[in-house]
Enzyme design. Structure first.
Site, PDB file in Angstrom:
ATOM      1  CE  LYS A 103      -8.337  12.221   0.005  1.00 32.61           C
ATOM      2  NZ  LYS A 103      -8.623  10.633   0.805  1.00 32.61           N
ATOM      3  CE  LYS A 136     -14.613   8.088   4.569  1.00 35.77           C
ATOM      4  NZ  LYS A 136     -12.675   8.338   5.452  1.00 35.77           N
ATOM      5  CG  ASP A 167     -10.776  11.187  11.106  1.00 40.30           C
ATOM      6  OD1 ASP A 167     -11.173  11.473   9.221  1.00 40.30           O
ATOM      7  OD2 ASP A 167      -9.714  10.315  11.340  1.00 40.30           O
ATOM      8  CE  LYS A 201      -7.087   6.173  11.847  1.00 43.33           C
ATOM      9  NZ  LYS A 201      -6.600   8.046  11.229  1.00 43.33           N
TER      10      LYS A 201
HETATM   11  P1  ADP Z   1     -11.228   7.708   2.220  1.00 44.29           P
HETATM   12  O1  ADP Z   1     -12.275   7.827   1.372  1.00 44.29           O
HETATM   13  O2  ADP Z   1     -11.635   6.663   3.317  1.00 44.29           O
HETATM   14  O3  ADP Z   1      -9.900   8.955   2.759  1.00 44.29           O
HETATM   15  P2  ADP Z   1      -9.547   5.711  -0.273  1.00 44.29           P
HETATM   16  O4  ADP Z   1     -10.780   5.394  -0.364  1.00 44.29           O
HETATM   17  O5  ADP Z   1      -9.327   7.895  -0.703  1.00 44.29           O
HETATM   18  O6  ADP Z   1      -9.839   6.528   1.371  1.00 44.29           O
HETATM   19  O7  ADP Z   1      -8.551   5.658   0.271  1.00 44.29           O
HETATM   20  C1  ADP Z   1      -7.082   5.990   0.435  1.00 44.29           C
HETATM   21  C2  ADP Z   1      -6.077   5.432  -0.642  1.00 44.29           C
HETATM   22  O8  ADP Z   1      -5.869   3.903   0.178  1.00 44.29           O
HETATM   23  C3  ADP Z   1      -5.788   5.707  -1.799  1.00 44.29           C
HETATM   24  O9  ADP Z   1      -5.159   6.122  -2.794  1.00 44.29           O
HETATM   25  C4  ADP Z   1      -6.419   3.937  -2.538  1.00 44.29           C
HETATM   26  O10 ADP Z   1      -6.397   4.051  -3.313  1.00 44.29           O
HETATM   27  C5  ADP Z   1      -5.862   3.401  -1.411  1.00 44.29           C
HETATM   28  N1  ADP Z   1      -6.325   1.805  -1.264  1.00 44.29           N
HETATM   29  C6  ADP Z   1      -8.153   1.787  -0.666  1.00 44.29           C
HETATM   30  N2  ADP Z   1      -8.317   0.578  -0.069  1.00 44.29           N
HETATM   31  C7  ADP Z   1      -7.123   0.099  -0.636  1.00 44.29           C
HETATM   32  C8  ADP Z   1      -6.706  -1.724  -0.590  1.00 44.29           C
HETATM   33  N3  ADP Z   1      -7.827  -2.533  -0.114  1.00 44.29           N
HETATM   34  N4  ADP Z   1      -5.660  -1.867  -0.925  1.00 44.29           N
HETATM   35  C9  ADP Z   1      -4.799  -0.721  -1.101  1.00 44.29           C
HETATM   36  N5  ADP Z   1      -4.242   0.572  -1.006  1.00 44.29           N
HETATM   37  C10 ADP Z   1      -6.083   0.614  -1.175  1.00 44.29           C
HETATM   38 MG    MG Z   2     -12.599  10.135   0.816  1.00 51.06          MG
END
Ligand code: ADP
Ligand code: MG
Length: 268
Positions: free
Chosen positions: A39, A13, A126, A8
């Site tokens: 993104k 991810k 999603d 999601k």
């Molecule tokens: P996605 O790729 O699924 O959209 P992201 O990897 O960009 O998600 O992470 C979304 C946000 O959550 C980022 O700002 C990241 O720093 C934070 N984040 C991800 N994993 C963790 C974690 N284990 N602990 C704290 N913050 C996290």
């Molecule tokens: Mg991402």
């Protein structure tokens, strides 16, 4: 081996994928990470900057695919991990999934799909529709990043459905399992993996250092180089990475019906 990482939006991810990519490189593998989210920030933590996307590169070459060389497309980042970002169409028009398919075609034309030990696709999940399911057609394994939340697991179940569907269409992609992320508890993750007969590959805790490393453009491995106390996190990423590069057989998940999903976690 090709591994597609789904989950999601916002679940972590890109954070998990880039840390796994570095962990795999540190375990001696030649790794390519392909960000497949409009993104375009999947590989920010590896390259330390926003790299040109495939859409931007194609635009700069007037869509003459044949004039594009590997060095136009691939950027070498931290720990020698190579990265590509597909990018996406302008907001509100076009199909992000189509761009993913075009990227794979471009990589194939440049023989890049067979030049790595491990290719990691970081794909938003999603809605795994059309183009965003394309990586499943190439992948040997798929895994899902999920928090210990209903909505993240609902998306995980949809991704499992896509894996079943791809197998029914003759593709040979197996589900490696779920990677818990930003988890203080794991009870819903455990219920889901038990019910779907899928492995729970590991659990990454909610960690302020991960949140900050992401903003600064680092994986936690770079923080470790800088002397920060992040060994617990790097150890978990390395453990999951070692398991994935050992080519686990994976499963075809026993997917949950949409209505059953709403009942599955009651009483937890
Ligand atoms: P996605 O790729 O699924 O959209 P992201 O990897 O960009 O998600 O992470 C979304 C946000 O959550 C980022 O700002 C990241 O720093 C934070 N984040 C991800 N994993 C963790 C974690 N284990 N602990 C704290 N913050 C996290
Ligand atoms: Mg991402």
């Amino acid at each position: 081996m090709i591994i597609a990482v789904y989950g999601k939006g916002g679940v972590g991810k890109s954070t998990v994928t880039s840390n796994l990519a570095v962990a795999m490189a540190k375990l001696g593998k030649k790794v390519l990470q392909i960000g497949c989210d409009p993104k375009s920030d999947s590989t920010f933590t590896i390259a330390g900057r926003m790299i040109p996307t495939v859409v931007e590169i194609l635009d700069a070459h007037n869509y003459h695919y044949e004039s594009i060389e590997p060095e136009n497309l691939v950027v070498a980042g931290y720990a020698g991990v190579h990265v590509v970002e597909t990018g996406g169409p302008p907001a509100g028009s076009g199909c992000g999934g189509y761009v993913v398919g075009e990227t794979v075609k471009l990589l194939e034309r440049l023989d890049l799909m067979t030049s790595y030990d491990i290719i990691l696709f970081d794909v938003l999940g999603d809605v795994v529709c059309g183009g965003f399911a394309t990586p499943l057609q190439y992948a040997d394994l798929a895994c899902v990043v999920s928090s210990n939340d209903f909505d993240a697991l609902f998306a995980a179940n949809r991704i499992c459905e896509s894996i079943v569907e791809k197998n029914a269409s003759g593709y040979d992609v197996k589900f490696a399992g779920v990677i818990g992320n930003r988890c203080d508890q794991t009870e819903l993750l455990e219920t889901f993996t038990r019910r779907t007969e899928s492995p729970l590959l590991g659990v990454v805790p909610r960690a302020e250092t991960i949140r900050q490393s992401r903003v600064q453009g680092f994986t936690v491995f770079e923080l470790e180089d800088m002397g920060e106390p992040v060994q617990e996190l790097t150890t978990e990423f390395k453990r999951i990475a070692a398991h994935l590069i050992s080519k686990p057989p994976g499963v075809i998940p026993d997917v949950v019906g949409t209505r059953e999903m709403f009942e599955l976690f009651r009483g937890e």
